[in-house]
Scaffold this motif. Structure first.
Motif, PDB file in Angstrom:
ATOM      1  N   THR A 155       0.804  -1.227   0.000  1.00 43.32           N
ATOM      2  CA  THR A 155       0.000   0.000   0.000  1.00 43.32           C
ATOM      3  C   THR A 155       0.836   1.276   0.000  1.00 43.32           C
ATOM      4  OG1 THR A 155      -0.206  -0.373   2.390  1.00 43.32           O
ATOM      5  CG2 THR A 155      -2.099  -0.974   1.041  1.00 43.32           C
ATOM      6  N   ARG A 156       2.155   1.126   0.067  1.00 47.77           N
ATOM      7  CA  ARG A 156       2.993   2.334   0.107  1.00 47.77           C
ATOM      8  C   ARG A 156       3.129   2.953  -1.283  1.00 47.77           C
ATOM      9  NH1 ARG A 156       8.319  -1.214   0.781  1.00 47.77           N
ATOM     10  NH2 ARG A 156       8.786  -1.542  -1.415  1.00 47.77           N
ATOM     11  N   THR A 157       3.357   4.266  -1.300  1.00 48.54           N
ATOM     12  CA  THR A 157       3.745   4.929  -2.546  1.00 48.54           C
ATOM     13  C   THR A 157       5.263   5.018  -2.593  1.00 48.54           C
ATOM     14  OG1 THR A 157       1.759   6.265  -2.298  1.00 48.54           O
ATOM     15  CG2 THR A 157       3.336   6.982  -3.977  1.00 48.54           C
ATOM     16  N   ALA A 161       6.150   6.260  12.099  1.00 42.58           N
ATOM     17  CA  ALA A 161       5.935   5.719  10.749  1.00 42.58           C
ATOM     18  C   ALA A 161       5.483   6.858   9.840  1.00 42.58           C
ATOM     19  CB  ALA A 161       4.867   4.627  10.793  1.00 42.58           C
ATOM     20  N   PRO A 162       5.712   6.720   8.551  1.00 45.93           N
ATOM     21  CA  PRO A 162       5.277   7.783   7.632  1.00 45.93           C
ATOM     22  C   PRO A 162       3.759   7.962   7.661  1.00 45.93           C
ATOM     23  CG  PRO A 162       6.677   6.168   6.514  1.00 45.93           C
ATOM     24  CD  PRO A 162       6.361   5.599   7.855  1.00 45.93           C
ATOM     25  N   ASP A 184       4.439   9.538   2.802  1.00 41.64           N
ATOM     26  CA  ASP A 184       4.296   8.460   1.817  1.00 41.64           C
ATOM     27  C   ASP A 184       4.334   9.027   0.395  1.00 41.64           C
ATOM     28  OD1 ASP A 184       3.474   5.666   1.010  1.00 41.64           O
ATOM     29  OD2 ASP A 184       1.705   6.758   0.300  1.00 41.64           O
ATOM     30  N   LYS A 185       3.732  10.222   0.244  1.00 41.95           N
ATOM     31  CA  LYS A 185       3.694  10.852  -1.086  1.00 41.95           C
ATOM     32  C   LYS A 185       5.071  11.336  -1.519  1.00 41.95           C
ATOM     33  CE  LYS A 185      -0.466  13.135  -1.061  1.00 41.95           C
ATOM     34  NZ  LYS A 185      -1.182  14.416  -0.863  1.00 41.95           N
ATOM     35  N   THR A 186       5.831  11.906  -0.545  1.00 37.25           N
ATOM     36  CA  THR A 186       7.095  12.566  -0.900  1.00 37.25           C
ATOM     37  C   THR A 186       8.334  11.706  -0.646  1.00 37.25           C
ATOM     38  OG1 THR A 186       7.209  13.491   1.323  1.00 37.25           O
ATOM     39  CG2 THR A 186       6.144  14.854  -0.347  1.00 37.25           C
ATOM     40  N   PRO A 218      -1.724   1.823   6.546  1.00 34.40           N
ATOM     41  CA  PRO A 218      -2.954   2.406   5.999  1.00 34.40           C
ATOM     42  C   PRO A 218      -3.760   3.119   7.082  1.00 34.40           C
ATOM     43  CG  PRO A 218      -2.705   0.094   5.350  1.00 34.40           C
ATOM     44  CD  PRO A 218      -1.604   0.387   6.305  1.00 34.40           C
ATOM     45  N   GLU A 219      -4.348   4.242   6.717  1.00 33.13           N
ATOM     46  CA  GLU A 219      -5.172   5.057   7.634  1.00 33.13           C
ATOM     47  C   GLU A 219      -4.377   5.501   8.867  1.00 33.13           C
ATOM     48  OE1 GLU A 219      -8.039   5.583   6.209  1.00 33.13           O
ATOM     49  OE2 GLU A 219      -7.711   3.950   4.765  1.00 33.13           O
TER      50      GLU A 219
END
Ligand code: URA
Ligand code: SF4
Length: 305
Positions: free
Chosen positions: A131-133, A152-153, A158-160, A198-199
């Motif tokens: 689920t990570r980017t 944790a991110p 996660d985006k950057t 996630p979330e």
């Protein structure tokens, strides 16, 4: 010849005697083949009646000799059973870490920070990889020798791919720049987990156990002068204990010869701004311990960023 004569001691017929001997020998050879070796009682073969010399049991008893015993075949490894891999684990560059043991092996074998970074970037050892980017590895150059360790991110990270750049990250940046009087690059910033749950749910014990060899190797290679874990998850990992935040913060611990000063997580401080003062006290203790000069105007109580 009738039987009475023979039974009473008549001379045996030499031809009959030879035939009887030959039949006996043939039978013996057949039985021997069937049993796959020497018959019981034959020289050099321990049969059921042949006892090993010495006491049969008790202290000092020797096991019976193994000669003549059929050897059990070696068990064949079952293909496809998870964890039963006979091939060597992939090193960084050869393939991704696919389970906790791979992470341990790759992290331990990583010779420098770039190898750890590459290992993390490819890692598929826990379900968070799905689920990570981006993986989130490290920020900063650490000139001050101080390393923050978060949990944790989040979504922005996660985006950057950069730690602490969301709302909590902005507060951490303020602590570093407005409070400590440093550039954000002067500290190192990393996390316990390298992929976003996630979330933003809490990391599971399994995820932490699987991922933390990456962080541990990062710390080994960077050799920070002081560690400041942010929040309960990071503090518990760095201290190697299970405890409440308030039982861990407010003092200097020493782990593997290195000072550790746990403090509140910035996300917690956003929800509980009254505790910023306490956090600022912790940060000052950390700076003092690491020999980082505390800016005069920020040193007073109540001047938390
Ligand atoms: N919270 C963390 O613990 N780490 C980040 O990188 C961002 C938010
Ligand atoms: Fe690997 Fe850690 Fe990401 Fe899980 S969270 S996939 S262990 S880097």
């Amino acid at each position: 010849m009738d039987r009475d004569k023979r039974d009473e001691g008549a001379e045996p017929d030499p031809n009959e005697e030879l035939l009887r001997l030959a039949r006996g020998i043939r039978g013996h050879v057949k039985r021997r083949k069937r049993l796959g070796g020497a018959l019981p009682g034959e020289v050099g073969t321990p049969g059921p009646a042949a006892k090993p010399a010495g006491p049969a049991s008790g202290a000092g008893a020797k096991p019976p000799p193994a000669a003549g015993r059929p050897t059990a075949p070696l068990p064949t490894p079952k293909p496809g059973r998870p964890g039963a891999r006979s091939e060597p684990r992939p090193t960084v560059g050869e393939g991704p870490a696919r389970d906790a043991a791979d992470v341990k092996a790759q992290a331990a074998a990583a010779r420098d920070l770039d190898e750890v970074r590459r290992g993390v970037a490819q890692c598929t050892a826990c379900e968070l990889c799905a689920t990570r980017t981006n993986t989130v590895f490290l920020d900063g150059k650490g000139h001050s020798g101080l390393m923050f360790v978060g949990e944790a991110p989040g979504a922005e990270e996660d985006k950057t791919g950069v730690p602490f750049v969301g709302r909590a990250g902005q507060l951490l940046t303020d602590i570093v720049t407005k409070g400590m009087g440093l550039d954000r690059r002067d500290v190192w910033i990393a996390n316990v987990l390298k992929c976003r749950p996630p979330e933003n749910r809490d990391p599971t014990p399994d995820e932490k156990a699987t991922c933390t060899p990456w962080l541990d190797r990062q710390i080994e290679l960077l050799e920070p002068r002081i560690l400041v874990p942010l929040g309960r998850h990071a503090s518990m990992h760095v201290l190697g204990i299970t405890a409440a935040m308030n039982a861990m913060r407010g003092r200097v611990h020493t782990i593997a010869g290195r000072p550790v000063v746990p403090t509140f997580h910035p996300a917690y401080l956003l929800r509980n701004p009254a505790d910023k003062k306490e956090c600022w006290k912790d940060i000052q203790v950390a700076m003092q311990t690491a020999g980082i000069p505390i800016p005069k105007r920020e040193a007073g109580p109540g001047s938390a960023p």
